[in-house]
Design an enzyme around this catalytic site. Structure first.
Site, PDB file in Angstrom:
ATOM      1  N   ASN A  96       0.851  -1.190   0.000  1.00 28.50           N
ATOM      2  CA  ASN A  96       0.000   0.000   0.000  1.00 28.50           C
ATOM      3  C   ASN A  96       0.894   1.250   0.000  1.00 28.50           C
ATOM      4  O   ASN A  96       1.596   1.512   0.973  1.00 28.50           O
ATOM      5  CB  ASN A  96      -0.885  -0.055   1.252  1.00 28.50           C
ATOM      6  CG  ASN A  96      -1.818   1.128   1.376  1.00 28.50           C
ATOM      7  OD1 ASN A  96      -1.475   2.240   1.002  1.00 28.50           O
ATOM      8  ND2 ASN A  96      -2.995   0.872   1.911  1.00 28.50           N
ATOM      9  N   GLY A 126       0.293   4.375   0.352  1.00 20.01           N
ATOM     10  CA  GLY A 126      -0.009   5.336   1.430  1.00 20.01           C
ATOM     11  C   GLY A 126       0.709   4.947   2.710  1.00 20.01           C
ATOM     12  O   GLY A 126       1.256   5.790   3.427  1.00 20.01           O
ATOM     13  N   HIS A 129      -3.211   6.202  14.667  1.00 22.15           N
ATOM     14  CA  HIS A 129      -3.147   4.809  15.137  1.00 22.15           C
ATOM     15  C   HIS A 129      -1.771   4.208  14.805  1.00 22.15           C
ATOM     16  O   HIS A 129      -1.160   3.516  15.597  1.00 22.15           O
ATOM     17  CB  HIS A 129      -4.271   3.994  14.484  1.00 22.15           C
ATOM     18  CG  HIS A 129      -4.412   4.187  12.992  1.00 22.15           C
ATOM     19  ND1 HIS A 129      -4.396   5.429  12.405  1.00 22.15           N
ATOM     20  CD2 HIS A 129      -4.527   3.301  11.970  1.00 22.15           C
ATOM     21  CE1 HIS A 129      -4.517   5.294  11.101  1.00 22.15           C
ATOM     22  NE2 HIS A 129      -4.597   4.003  10.812  1.00 22.15           N
ATOM     23  N   ARG A 130      -1.273   4.537  13.592  1.00 22.80           N
ATOM     24  CA  ARG A 130       0.036   4.035  13.147  1.00 22.80           C
ATOM     25  C   ARG A 130       1.142   4.637  14.018  1.00 22.80           C
ATOM     26  O   ARG A 130       2.069   3.939  14.424  1.00 22.80           O
ATOM     27  CB  ARG A 130       0.202   4.451  11.668  1.00 22.80           C
ATOM     28  CG  ARG A 130       1.339   3.804  10.934  1.00 22.80           C
ATOM     29  CD  ARG A 130       1.111   3.858   9.432  1.00 22.80           C
ATOM     30  NE  ARG A 130       0.057   2.938   9.024  1.00 22.80           N
ATOM     31  CZ  ARG A 130      -1.157   3.335   8.615  1.00 22.80           C
ATOM     32  NH1 ARG A 130      -1.492   4.604   8.515  1.00 22.80           N
ATOM     33  NH2 ARG A 130      -2.067   2.423   8.309  1.00 22.80           N
ATOM     34  N   ASP A 171      -0.980  -4.019   9.715  1.00 25.47           N
ATOM     35  CA  ASP A 171      -2.354  -4.379   9.379  1.00 25.47           C
ATOM     36  C   ASP A 171      -3.250  -3.407  10.118  1.00 25.47           C
ATOM     37  O   ASP A 171      -3.107  -3.206  11.332  1.00 25.47           O
ATOM     38  CB  ASP A 171      -2.692  -5.823   9.750  1.00 25.47           C
ATOM     39  CG  ASP A 171      -3.935  -6.270   8.988  1.00 25.47           C
ATOM     40  OD1 ASP A 171      -3.861  -6.371   7.747  1.00 25.47           O
ATOM     41  OD2 ASP A 171      -4.996  -6.469   9.618  1.00 25.47           O
ATOM     42  N   PHE A 173      -4.897   8.727   2.637  1.00 28.72           N
ATOM     43  CA  PHE A 173      -5.316   7.622   1.776  1.00 28.72           C
ATOM     44  C   PHE A 173      -6.505   6.905   2.417  1.00 28.72           C
ATOM     45  O   PHE A 173      -6.946   7.257   3.517  1.00 28.72           O
ATOM     46  CB  PHE A 173      -4.146   6.651   1.537  1.00 28.72           C
ATOM     47  CG  PHE A 173      -3.669   5.917   2.776  1.00 28.72           C
ATOM     48  CD1 PHE A 173      -2.809   6.517   3.675  1.00 28.72           C
ATOM     49  CD2 PHE A 173      -4.090   4.611   3.045  1.00 28.72           C
ATOM     50  CE1 PHE A 173      -2.376   5.853   4.819  1.00 28.72           C
ATOM     51  CE2 PHE A 173      -3.660   3.936   4.177  1.00 28.72           C
ATOM     52  CZ  PHE A 173      -2.807   4.551   5.076  1.00 28.72           C
ATOM     53  N   TYR A 233      -9.599   5.587   4.075  1.00 30.96           N
ATOM     54  CA  TYR A 233     -10.792   6.188   4.678  1.00 30.96           C
ATOM     55  C   TYR A 233     -10.511   7.567   5.300  1.00 30.96           C
ATOM     56  O   TYR A 233     -11.373   8.114   5.987  1.00 30.96           O
ATOM     57  CB  TYR A 233     -11.346   5.246   5.758  1.00 30.96           C
ATOM     58  CG  TYR A 233     -11.827   3.909   5.241  1.00 30.96           C
ATOM     59  CD1 TYR A 233     -13.171   3.703   4.895  1.00 30.96           C
ATOM     60  CD2 TYR A 233     -10.954   2.830   5.105  1.00 30.96           C
ATOM     61  CE1 TYR A 233     -13.611   2.476   4.427  1.00 30.96           C
ATOM     62  CE2 TYR A 233     -11.386   1.593   4.633  1.00 30.96           C
ATOM     63  CZ  TYR A 233     -12.713   1.424   4.299  1.00 30.96           C
ATOM     64  OH  TYR A 233     -13.162   0.201   3.837  1.00 30.96           O
ATOM     65  N   ASP A 234      -9.342   8.129   5.086  1.00 29.30           N
ATOM     66  CA  ASP A 234      -8.999   9.420   5.711  1.00 29.30           C
ATOM     67  C   ASP A 234     -10.039  10.523   5.471  1.00 29.30           C
ATOM     68  O   ASP A 234     -10.293  11.315   6.376  1.00 29.30           O
ATOM     69  CB  ASP A 234      -7.618   9.900   5.223  1.00 29.30           C
ATOM     70  CG  ASP A 234      -6.475   9.204   5.943  1.00 29.30           C
ATOM     71  OD1 ASP A 234      -6.707   8.654   7.036  1.00 29.30           O
ATOM     72  OD2 ASP A 234      -5.350   9.213   5.411  1.00 29.30           O
TER      73      ASP A 234
HETATM   74  P1  ITT Z   1      -0.907  -4.271   2.789  1.00 27.94           P
HETATM   75  O1  ITT Z   1      -1.661  -5.441   3.346  1.00 27.94           O
HETATM   76  O2  ITT Z   1      -0.073  -4.588   1.605  1.00 27.94           O
HETATM   77  O3  ITT Z   1      -0.152  -3.526   3.850  1.00 27.94           O
HETATM   78  P2  ITT Z   1      -3.550  -3.139   2.504  1.00 27.94           P
HETATM   79  O4  ITT Z   1      -4.053  -1.826   1.990  1.00 27.94           O
HETATM   80  O5  ITT Z   1      -4.211  -4.380   1.970  1.00 27.94           O
HETATM   81  O6  ITT Z   1      -1.981  -3.181   2.244  1.00 27.94           O
HETATM   82  P3  ITT Z   1      -4.627  -3.718   5.124  1.00 27.94           P
HETATM   83  O7  ITT Z   1      -5.039  -5.093   4.812  1.00 27.94           O
HETATM   84  O8  ITT Z   1      -3.990  -3.454   6.462  1.00 27.94           O
HETATM   85  O9  ITT Z   1      -3.601  -3.130   4.071  1.00 27.94           O
HETATM   86  O10 ITT Z   1      -5.879  -2.795   4.941  1.00 27.94           O
HETATM   87  C1  ITT Z   1      -6.060  -1.682   5.711  1.00 27.94           C
HETATM   88  C2  ITT Z   1      -6.984  -0.705   5.018  1.00 27.94           C
HETATM   89  O11 ITT Z   1      -7.519   0.159   6.027  1.00 27.94           O
HETATM   90  C3  ITT Z   1      -6.203   0.172   4.061  1.00 27.94           C
HETATM   91  O12 ITT Z   1      -6.296  -0.281   2.739  1.00 27.94           O
HETATM   92  C4  ITT Z   1      -6.862   1.533   4.252  1.00 27.94           C
HETATM   93  O13 ITT Z   1      -7.867   1.736   3.357  1.00 27.94           O
HETATM   94  C5  ITT Z   1      -7.458   1.481   5.640  1.00 27.94           C
HETATM   95  N1  ITT Z   1      -6.573   2.267   6.499  1.00 27.94           N
HETATM   96  C6  ITT Z   1      -5.589   1.810   7.318  1.00 27.94           C
HETATM   97  N2  ITT Z   1      -4.925   2.839   7.858  1.00 27.94           N
HETATM   98  C7  ITT Z   1      -5.475   3.955   7.348  1.00 27.94           C
HETATM   99  C8  ITT Z   1      -5.205   5.318   7.495  1.00 27.94           C
HETATM  100  O14 ITT Z   1      -4.192   5.759   8.230  1.00 27.94           O
HETATM  101  N3  ITT Z   1      -5.972   6.177   6.838  1.00 27.94           N
HETATM  102  C9  ITT Z   1      -6.969   5.756   6.049  1.00 27.94           C
HETATM  103  N4  ITT Z   1      -7.288   4.502   5.836  1.00 27.94           N
HETATM  104  C10 ITT Z   1      -6.540   3.589   6.487  1.00 27.94           C
END
Ligand code: ITT
Length: 200
Positions: free
Chosen positions: A16, A18, A184-185, A75, A156, A158-159
């Protein structure tokens, strides 16, 4: 005792973009070279676990094993109170195969329906795994309220619909440095740093 991270380089086990931007920004003060799983052409493992921590571990171990280097996976997702915590670990999957988050945000709005609650939180599990099978895993959250329609094109996922508690702008509208300081991160990362990193 948590294991100290002593290597010069690690793999960011995410596809991802973002997340790559945000984690690279958080890692900057530590002088550690980062390379992403995408750059290395590593496969994207299927997320079969039922928790954020489980899926973060799964992704971190997959990348550490495939690359032979320590790997950091994230995740994360949005947990909406009116939807009993959904989309949760399915946050990426709600965007469909085209990773269309406009679609995912519309679905959140539709499923909330006439429920008056706007309470939500973002959750992030960070897992640092070594090729020998050890990992250190941490969970961070930030609470807030949902706001529709989506607003702001920074960030990115749901921001554009998430307003953190105590603020009026969505994560999509605010300066990314402010998001990086409170997200959260960032909260999961603070714990990782305290346990495993030494500042250079
Ligand atoms: P990887 O598994 O390759 O890391 P992914 O996008 O599939 O990429 P996830 O399974 O962890 O990752 O999905 C988390 C989703 O939640 C991600 O695609 C975002 O849309 C959302 N998300 C997580 N953190 C976010 C943030 O800081 N702001 C907005 N949306 C977020």
């Amino acid at each position: 005792m948590p294991r100290t991270f002593a290597e010069p380089k690690l793999v960011l086990a995410t596809h991802n973009p973002g997340k790559v931007i945000e984690i690279a920004a958080l890692m900057k003060p530590f002088g550690i070279e980062v390379v992403s799983a995408g750059d290395l052409g590593l496969p994207e493992p299927v997320e079969t676990e039922a928790t954020f921590e489980g899926n973060a571990r799964l992704k971190a171990h997959a990348a550490a094993t495939a690359s032979g280097m320590p790997a950091l996976a994230d995740d994360s997702g949005l947990a909406v109170a009116a939807l009993d915590g959904a989309p949760g670990i399915y946050s990426a999957r709600w965007a469909g195969p085209d990773k269309d988050f406009r679609l995912a945000m519309d679905r959140v709005w539709e499923e909330i329906g006439d429920n008056p609650s706007r309470e939500a939180k973002f959750v992030c599990a960070l897992s640092l795994a070594w090729p020998d099978g050890h990992d250190e895993t941490f969970l961070g959250t930030i609470t807030g309220a949902l706001k529709f329609p989506p607003s702001g094109d920074r960030g990115f996922g749901y921001d554009p619909i998430f307003v953190p508690t105590g603020f009026t702008q969505t994560f999509g509208e605010m300066d990314p440095n402010n998001k990086h300081a409170m997200s959260h991160r960032a909260h999961a990362f603070e714990q990782l740093v305290a346990a495993c990193f030494t500042e250079k």
